[in-house]
Motif scaffolding. Sequence first.
Motif, PDB file in Angstrom:
ATOM      1  N   ASP A  47       8.925  -4.401  24.809  1.00  0.00           N
ATOM      2  CA  ASP A  47       8.783  -3.285  25.743  1.00  0.00           C
ATOM      3  C   ASP A  47       8.332  -3.844  27.088  1.00  0.00           C
ATOM      4  O   ASP A  47       7.150  -4.132  27.293  1.00  0.00           O
ATOM      5  CB  ASP A  47       7.765  -2.280  25.208  1.00  0.00           C
ATOM      6  N   ASN A  48       9.262  -4.004  28.001  1.00  0.00           N
ATOM      7  CA  ASN A  48       8.964  -4.634  29.280  1.00  0.00           C
ATOM      8  C   ASN A  48       8.041  -3.813  30.177  1.00  0.00           C
ATOM      9  O   ASN A  48       7.441  -4.341  31.123  1.00  0.00           O
ATOM     10  CB  ASN A  48      10.272  -4.910  30.041  1.00  0.00           C
ATOM     11  N   LEU A  49       7.941  -2.519  29.886  1.00  0.00           N
ATOM     12  CA  LEU A  49       7.164  -1.633  30.760  1.00  0.00           C
ATOM     13  C   LEU A  49       5.859  -1.161  30.123  1.00  0.00           C
ATOM     14  O   LEU A  49       5.187  -0.275  30.665  1.00  0.00           O
ATOM     15  CB  LEU A  49       8.012  -0.415  31.149  1.00  0.00           C
ATOM     16  N   PHE A  50       5.478  -1.744  28.989  1.00  0.00           N
ATOM     17  CA  PHE A  50       4.287  -1.272  28.264  1.00  0.00           C
ATOM     18  C   PHE A  50       3.038  -1.281  29.151  1.00  0.00           C
ATOM     19  O   PHE A  50       2.337  -0.274  29.272  1.00  0.00           O
ATOM     20  CB  PHE A  50       4.031  -2.127  27.017  1.00  0.00           C
ATOM     21  N   SER A  51       2.741  -2.408  29.774  1.00  0.00           N
ATOM     22  CA  SER A  51       1.522  -2.530  30.594  1.00  0.00           C
ATOM     23  C   SER A  51       1.576  -1.605  31.803  1.00  0.00           C
ATOM     24  O   SER A  51       0.561  -0.995  32.181  1.00  0.00           O
ATOM     25  CB  SER A  51       1.324  -3.977  31.051  1.00  0.00           C
ATOM     26  N   LEU A  52       2.755  -1.488  32.393  1.00  0.00           N
ATOM     27  CA  LEU A  52       2.927  -0.618  33.562  1.00  0.00           C
ATOM     28  C   LEU A  52       2.629   0.834  33.184  1.00  0.00           C
ATOM     29  O   LEU A  52       1.879   1.535  33.879  1.00  0.00           O
ATOM     30  CB  LEU A  52       4.357  -0.756  34.088  1.00  0.00           C
ATOM     31  N   ARG A  53       3.226   1.285  32.081  1.00  0.00           N
ATOM     32  CA  ARG A  53       2.984   2.657  31.622  1.00  0.00           C
ATOM     33  C   ARG A  53       1.510   2.861  31.306  1.00  0.00           C
ATOM     34  O   ARG A  53       0.915   3.879  31.665  1.00  0.00           O
ATOM     35  CB  ARG A  53       3.817   2.964  30.369  1.00  0.00           C
ATOM     36  N   ASN A  54       0.924   1.905  30.606  1.00  0.00           N
ATOM     37  CA  ASN A  54      -0.463   2.038  30.181  1.00  0.00           C
ATOM     38  C   ASN A  54      -1.408   2.156  31.380  1.00  0.00           C
ATOM     39  O   ASN A  54      -2.336   2.973  31.375  1.00  0.00           O
ATOM     40  CB  ASN A  54      -0.878   0.834  29.322  1.00  0.00           C
ATOM     41  N   ASN A  55      -1.162   1.347  32.399  1.00  0.00           N
ATOM     42  CA  ASN A  55      -1.970   1.452  33.614  1.00  0.00           C
ATOM     43  C   ASN A  55      -1.844   2.841  34.229  1.00  0.00           C
ATOM     44  O   ASN A  55      -2.843   3.435  34.652  1.00  0.00           O
ATOM     45  CB  ASN A  55      -1.529   0.389  34.633  1.00  0.00           C
ATOM     46  N   PHE A  56      -0.634   3.364  34.247  1.00  0.00           N
ATOM     47  CA  PHE A  56      -0.422   4.692  34.825  1.00  0.00           C
ATOM     48  C   PHE A  56      -1.122   5.765  33.992  1.00  0.00           C
ATOM     49  O   PHE A  56      -1.817   6.633  34.543  1.00  0.00           O
ATOM     50  CB  PHE A  56       1.077   4.993  34.926  1.00  0.00           C
ATOM     51  N   TYR A  57      -0.957   5.720  32.674  1.00  0.00           N
ATOM     52  CA  TYR A  57      -1.569   6.724  31.807  1.00  0.00           C
ATOM     53  C   TYR A  57      -3.080   6.790  31.983  1.00  0.00           C
ATOM     54  O   TYR A  57      -3.683   7.863  31.936  1.00  0.00           O
ATOM     55  CB  TYR A  57      -1.285   6.416  30.331  1.00  0.00           C
ATOM     56  N   LEU A  58      -3.718   5.610  32.185  1.00  0.00           N
ATOM     57  CA  LEU A  58      -5.178   5.538  32.230  1.00  0.00           C
ATOM     58  C   LEU A  58      -5.739   5.603  33.645  1.00  0.00           C
ATOM     59  O   LEU A  58      -6.937   5.430  33.849  1.00  0.00           O
ATOM     60  CB  LEU A  58      -5.657   4.253  31.526  1.00  0.00           C
ATOM     61  N   GLY A  59      -4.861   5.850  34.621  1.00  0.00           N
ATOM     62  CA  GLY A  59      -5.338   6.042  35.982  1.00  0.00           C
ATOM     63  C   GLY A  59      -5.556   4.767  36.769  1.00  0.00           C
ATOM     64  O   GLY A  59      -6.176   4.794  37.839  1.00  0.00           O
ATOM     65  N   ALA A  60      -5.055   3.627  36.265  1.00  0.00           N
ATOM     66  CA  ALA A  60      -5.149   2.362  37.006  1.00  0.00           C
ATOM     67  C   ALA A  60      -3.931   2.256  37.920  1.00  0.00           C
ATOM     68  O   ALA A  60      -3.053   1.394  37.733  1.00  0.00           O
ATOM     69  CB  ALA A  60      -5.235   1.185  36.040  1.00  0.00           C
ATOM     70  N   TYR A  61      -3.876   3.126  38.917  1.00  0.00           N
ATOM     71  CA  TYR A  61      -2.661   3.284  39.708  1.00  0.00           C
ATOM     72  C   TYR A  61      -2.362   2.059  40.572  1.00  0.00           C
ATOM     73  O   TYR A  61      -1.208   1.642  40.686  1.00  0.00           O
ATOM     74  CB  TYR A  61      -2.766   4.544  40.578  1.00  0.00           C
ATOM     75  N   GLN A  62      -3.392   1.478  41.170  1.00  0.00           N
ATOM     76  CA  GLN A  62      -3.146   0.302  42.003  1.00  0.00           C
ATOM     77  C   GLN A  62      -2.693  -0.873  41.154  1.00  0.00           C
ATOM     78  O   GLN A  62      -1.850  -1.668  41.578  1.00  0.00           O
ATOM     79  CB  GLN A  62      -4.398  -0.060  42.802  1.00  0.00           C
ATOM     80  N   ALA A  63      -3.245  -0.986  39.952  1.00  0.00           N
ATOM     81  CA  ALA A  63      -2.819  -2.058  39.041  1.00  0.00           C
ATOM     82  C   ALA A  63      -1.351  -1.879  38.661  1.00  0.00           C
ATOM     83  O   ALA A  63      -0.599  -2.856  38.560  1.00  0.00           O
ATOM     84  CB  ALA A  63      -3.693  -2.071  37.792  1.00  0.00           C
ATOM     85  N   ALA A  64      -0.938  -0.630  38.458  1.00  0.00           N
ATOM     86  CA  ALA A  64       0.469  -0.352  38.147  1.00  0.00           C
ATOM     87  C   ALA A  64       1.359  -0.784  39.304  1.00  0.00           C
ATOM     88  O   ALA A  64       2.404  -1.415  39.104  1.00  0.00           O
ATOM     89  CB  ALA A  64       0.660   1.131  37.844  1.00  0.00           C
ATOM     90  N   ILE A  65       0.934  -0.470  40.528  1.00  0.00           N
ATOM     91  CA  ILE A  65       1.713  -0.833  41.708  1.00  0.00           C
ATOM     92  C   ILE A  65       1.762  -2.352  41.883  1.00  0.00           C
ATOM     93  O   ILE A  65       2.822  -2.939  42.118  1.00  0.00           O
ATOM     94  CB  ILE A  65       1.112  -0.158  42.960  1.00  0.00           C
ATOM     95  N   ASN A  66       0.597  -2.980  41.741  1.00  0.00           N
ATOM     96  CA  ASN A  66       0.499  -4.426  41.988  1.00  0.00           C
ATOM     97  C   ASN A  66       1.288  -5.250  40.980  1.00  0.00           C
ATOM     98  O   ASN A  66       1.742  -6.361  41.299  1.00  0.00           O
ATOM     99  CB  ASN A  66      -0.965  -4.875  41.952  1.00  0.00           C
ATOM    100  N   ASN A  67       1.424  -4.726  39.764  1.00  0.00           N
ATOM    101  CA  ASN A  67       2.073  -5.487  38.696  1.00  0.00           C
ATOM    102  C   ASN A  67       3.455  -4.948  38.340  1.00  0.00           C
ATOM    103  O   ASN A  67       3.900  -5.059  37.199  1.00  0.00           O
ATOM    104  CB  ASN A  67       1.178  -5.496  37.447  1.00  0.00           C
ATOM    105  N   SER A  68       4.120  -4.365  39.330  1.00  0.00           N
ATOM    106  CA  SER A  68       5.420  -3.732  39.069  1.00  0.00           C
ATOM    107  C   SER A  68       6.612  -4.644  39.353  1.00  0.00           C
ATOM    108  O   SER A  68       7.754  -4.263  39.095  1.00  0.00           O
ATOM    109  CB  SER A  68       5.552  -2.458  39.915  1.00  0.00           C
ATOM    110  N   ASP A  69       6.343  -5.843  39.866  1.00  0.00           N
ATOM    111  CA  ASP A  69       7.436  -6.769  40.187  1.00  0.00           C
ATOM    112  C   ASP A  69       7.881  -7.484  38.910  1.00  0.00           C
ATOM    113  O   ASP A  69       7.545  -8.641  38.669  1.00  0.00           O
ATOM    114  CB  ASP A  69       6.983  -7.778  41.248  1.00  0.00           C
ATOM    115  N   LEU A  70       8.631  -6.771  38.089  1.00  0.00           N
ATOM    116  CA  LEU A  70       9.049  -7.270  36.779  1.00  0.00           C
ATOM    117  C   LEU A  70      10.499  -7.736  36.825  1.00  0.00           C
ATOM    118  O   LEU A  70      11.358  -7.077  37.412  1.00  0.00           O
ATOM    119  CB  LEU A  70       8.873  -6.164  35.724  1.00  0.00           C
ATOM    120  N   ARG A  71      10.758  -8.850  36.186  1.00  0.00           N
ATOM    121  CA  ARG A  71      12.103  -9.439  36.183  1.00  0.00           C
ATOM    122  C   ARG A  71      12.860  -9.058  34.908  1.00  0.00           C
ATOM    123  O   ARG A  71      12.269  -8.749  33.875  1.00  0.00           O
ATOM    124  CB  ARG A  71      12.006 -10.963  36.282  1.00  0.00           C
ATOM    125  N   GLY A  72      14.174  -9.133  34.988  1.00  0.00           N
ATOM    126  CA  GLY A  72      15.020  -8.953  33.813  1.00  0.00           C
ATOM    127  C   GLY A  72      15.066  -7.553  33.258  1.00  0.00           C
ATOM    128  O   GLY A  72      15.325  -7.352  32.067  1.00  0.00           O
TER     129      GLY A  72
END
Length: 294
Positions: free
Chosen positions: A5-30
């Motif tokens: 699941d390439n987006l697991f961490s991104l989704r999890n950050n969003f669900y828990l309100g870590a919005y800046q972390a979601a933005i900062n770690n969104s440069d995902l390859r492949g």
Amino acid sequence: MTSPDNLFSLRNNFYLGAYQAAINNSDLRGLSEEESIERDCIVYRSYIAQGKLRLVTDEIDESAPTALQAVKLLALYLSGPQHKESAISSLREWLDDSAIGNNPVLRLVAGIIYMHEQDYNEALKHTHSGGTMDLLFFYRLALNVQLYLKLHRSDHAEKQLKLMQQIDEDHTLTQLASAWLNLAVGGSKIQEAYLIYQDFAEKYQVTSLILNGKAVCCMHMGRFTEAEQLLLEALNKDANDAETLANLIVCCLHLGKSSTRYLSQLKLSHPEHTLVKRASAAEENFDRALQSVA
């Protein structure tokens, strides 16, 4: 073999309100095209959660996929009372369009907008529609839990939660929905809700959302001093967070402290918040009462 699941961490950050972390770690390859669209939706919804609405409406152009257009519509709706009518009009038009009306992100945005409008039954029409295998099915179930709780139908909320538990009991959204339901039920369930938020705090980045969850549990258990400390910690993370300010107002009232400054902040930064509207209505009623006996 299950693909990662390439987006697991991104989704999890969003669900828990870590919005800046979601933005900062969104440069995902492949990523596949579908994953890229979901990634972009999460990033822009994170900007919306931060109140950066103009950035969203400016960056998403007319050539963007329907899912991103729906997110842009949500940003427009939240941009102020002057935009609500046109946003809702566009939403209705898009939902009636057979070519895009069943887009899962559009359906989700419809549920969110109608929830803001406090038209919970209309919201449920859209969150209950759509496929059971699309990427947002789980999110729609979580939104259904919130909607049924707002309708004071904890029995229906519990049914939605059971569906989530059957799919993935350990999913972050399942745990969050369980905490919401436990808070609504009250009694001994409050402690269970507190432990869910505590578990999040131990596993993940501590966010305003997690701190507010713990604080609300503490207030339900009569532990207002502890709740105040948690909320002040949340305020340090985001000085304009609406729920933090609203919960601090309630907490201060129970502690016999002045809540004037927090209410002023809430009025300035979130004039459409329910607590602001209630306070304004109470002030107007008081003024009318004074005039009637003057």
